[in-house]
Scaffold this motif. Sequence first.
Motif, PDB file in Angstrom:
ATOM      1  N   LYS A  76      17.741  29.662 -26.072  1.00  0.00           N
ATOM      2  CA  LYS A  76      18.196  28.285 -26.237  1.00  0.00           C
ATOM      3  C   LYS A  76      17.050  27.401 -26.750  1.00  0.00           C
ATOM      4  CE  LYS A  76      21.910  28.430 -22.824  1.00  0.00           C
ATOM      5  NZ  LYS A  76      22.458  27.848 -21.568  1.00  0.00           N
ATOM      6  N   PRO A  77      17.394  26.354 -27.525  1.00  0.00           N
ATOM      7  CA  PRO A  77      16.353  25.482 -28.088  1.00  0.00           C
ATOM      8  C   PRO A  77      15.434  24.875 -27.043  1.00  0.00           C
ATOM      9  CG  PRO A  77      18.486  25.000 -29.074  1.00  0.00           C
ATOM     10  CD  PRO A  77      18.740  25.953 -27.941  1.00  0.00           C
ATOM     11  N   GLU A  78      15.962  24.599 -25.844  1.00  0.00           N
ATOM     12  CA  GLU A  78      15.144  23.974 -24.807  1.00  0.00           C
ATOM     13  C   GLU A  78      13.975  24.861 -24.380  1.00  0.00           C
ATOM     14  OE1 GLU A  78      19.336  22.514 -24.605  1.00  0.00           O
ATOM     15  OE2 GLU A  78      18.383  24.498 -24.645  1.00  0.00           O
ATOM     16  N   GLN A  79      14.166  26.166 -24.438  1.00  0.00           N
ATOM     17  CA  GLN A  79      13.085  27.098 -24.079  1.00  0.00           C
ATOM     18  C   GLN A  79      12.253  27.491 -25.312  1.00  0.00           C
ATOM     19  OE1 GLN A  79      14.975  26.173 -21.184  1.00  0.00           O
ATOM     20  NE2 GLN A  79      16.391  27.624 -22.183  1.00  0.00           N
ATOM     21  N   ARG A  80      12.922  27.768 -26.404  1.00  0.00           N
ATOM     22  CA  ARG A  80      12.199  28.247 -27.593  1.00  0.00           C
ATOM     23  C   ARG A  80      11.289  27.179 -28.171  1.00  0.00           C
ATOM     24  NH1 ARG A  80      12.784  28.846 -33.069  1.00  0.00           N
ATOM     25  NH2 ARG A  80      14.750  27.703 -33.157  1.00  0.00           N
ATOM     26  N   ARG A  81      11.762  25.947 -28.208  1.00  0.00           N
ATOM     27  CA  ARG A  81      10.957  24.815 -28.685  1.00  0.00           C
ATOM     28  C   ARG A  81      10.367  25.054 -30.069  1.00  0.00           C
ATOM     29  NH1 ARG A  81       7.559  23.019 -23.223  1.00  0.00           N
ATOM     30  NH2 ARG A  81       9.378  22.815 -21.855  1.00  0.00           N
ATOM     31  N   GLY A  82      11.158  25.665 -30.938  1.00  0.00           N
ATOM     32  CA  GLY A  82      10.719  25.884 -32.307  1.00  0.00           C
ATOM     33  C   GLY A  82       9.715  27.004 -32.487  1.00  0.00           C
ATOM     34  N   ARG A  83       9.421  27.738 -31.426  1.00  0.00           N
ATOM     35  CA  ARG A  83       8.423  28.809 -31.512  1.00  0.00           C
ATOM     36  C   ARG A  83       9.047  30.125 -31.978  1.00  0.00           C
ATOM     37  NH1 ARG A  83       6.049  27.543 -25.535  1.00  0.00           N
ATOM     38  NH2 ARG A  83       8.317  27.554 -25.178  1.00  0.00           N
ATOM     39  N   ALA A  84       8.218  30.995 -32.480  1.00  0.00           N
ATOM     40  CA  ALA A  84       8.675  32.266 -33.047  1.00  0.00           C
ATOM     41  C   ALA A  84       8.065  33.434 -32.298  1.00  0.00           C
ATOM     42  CB  ALA A  84       8.308  32.341 -34.534  1.00  0.00           C
TER      43      ALA A  84
END
Length: 432
Positions: free
Chosen positions: A283-291
């Motif tokens: 989910k975006p809340e956890q990933r925060r744009g990271r790869a």
Amino acid sequence: MRCQRGSVILYGTLLFLIWNAVLVLFLRARLPDQGTKRVPNNDDNTDVVGEVLRVADMLEKELESQNKILMEIQKLKLGRCAGQKKLKPMLPPDPVISVLVMACNRVTVRRCLDKLIEYRPSAELFPIIVSQDCGHAETADVIRSYGSTVTHLMPVDLADVAVPPEHKMFQGYYKISRHYRWALNQVFRSYSAVIIVEDDLEVAPDFFEYFRATLPLLRSDPSLWCVSAWNDNGRQGFVDPSGSRLLYRTDFFPGLGWMLLRELWEELEPTWPAAFWDDWMRKPEQRRGRACIRPEISRTLTFGRQGVSLGQFYDKYLQYIKLNSDFVPFTQLNLTYLKEDVYKKSFQKEVYDAPAVSFEDIQQGALEGGGPFRLQYSSKDSFKVFAQSLGIMNDFKSGVPRTGYRGVVTVFLKGRRIYIAPPPGWTEYDPS
């Protein structure tokens, strides 16, 4: 320490020589001037003067001899100390990366452990911890049979988790999430980097080499949050057979043999979910744009058809994943191209400089040249149609397609690289 001891000896010798030199000067100063005429004295005085001159000459010669010895000692000392510095440079210690095997009731965990132990280069640098939930006696016996080669952990709380009535059938997912939280809390008390491996994974010969080489990237690049050994579309026929060295960035969290740092766990642990932890990670809340970093050819292979997912995707996709067989010396390669500022620019240029082709061109084998080629999709639905027809995984998680990076999914079909890409100017995923 040896050089310091030599310095003490050297200084002691120097003081001895200085004392002898002072003694010679003192004796010569007490003698009459050789150029003046002495008043004859009695024979006793003449004998004394002669004896003093003889002793002074002997001391002077001895002083010259000892000075030569001193110079030789100094040369040997300098050469030996310089040699020690050359032979023993100060090198940073090799990092320790623990391997956490998540186990439950599969006695086939032996297949997983045997490969890990066979391929790991060092028990000290890659300690193996097996955390076993479920309390399954036969599986516990298998793990204990490895003795001190692995560390066996077992959580105390094995009771069912209280779940909403509509989630009664998902009890297994709740237990898995609870187990992950407990096990990671245990391991990160002692280690700063952990590779998580499920008990139904077999690893490739260069599994440890891959993670050792990518650890510095994970630590230095804040736009990365994991390294995975898995390619969701890594089936035979969909990967470059000569691409064992190829690594990519992906916005999709792959799992299935992945490394994280203590700093990330400290970020995730306070809000760790009660169930479905892997989808929560996406989910975006956890990933925060990271790869994450992932390989072209997978470094893990799953052999566990039976589990809480009831074999979802296994028969159609997972059992056909190609496991890398060539050892790639990743620690000797320059992997800085995977840093975000370098990778993003070069990847986008390669994708959007590639000639656009239609799906019909691919189907009919009408592609000319060696590629790469770009197949453009306009929506989630059009992507799913292409993916379904080509035979790759077509689902999205929080708007991100499997293996996608900035909306682009890369596959290798019939000897050519194909980029399934959104239109130029793509900005963000649609999590709806």
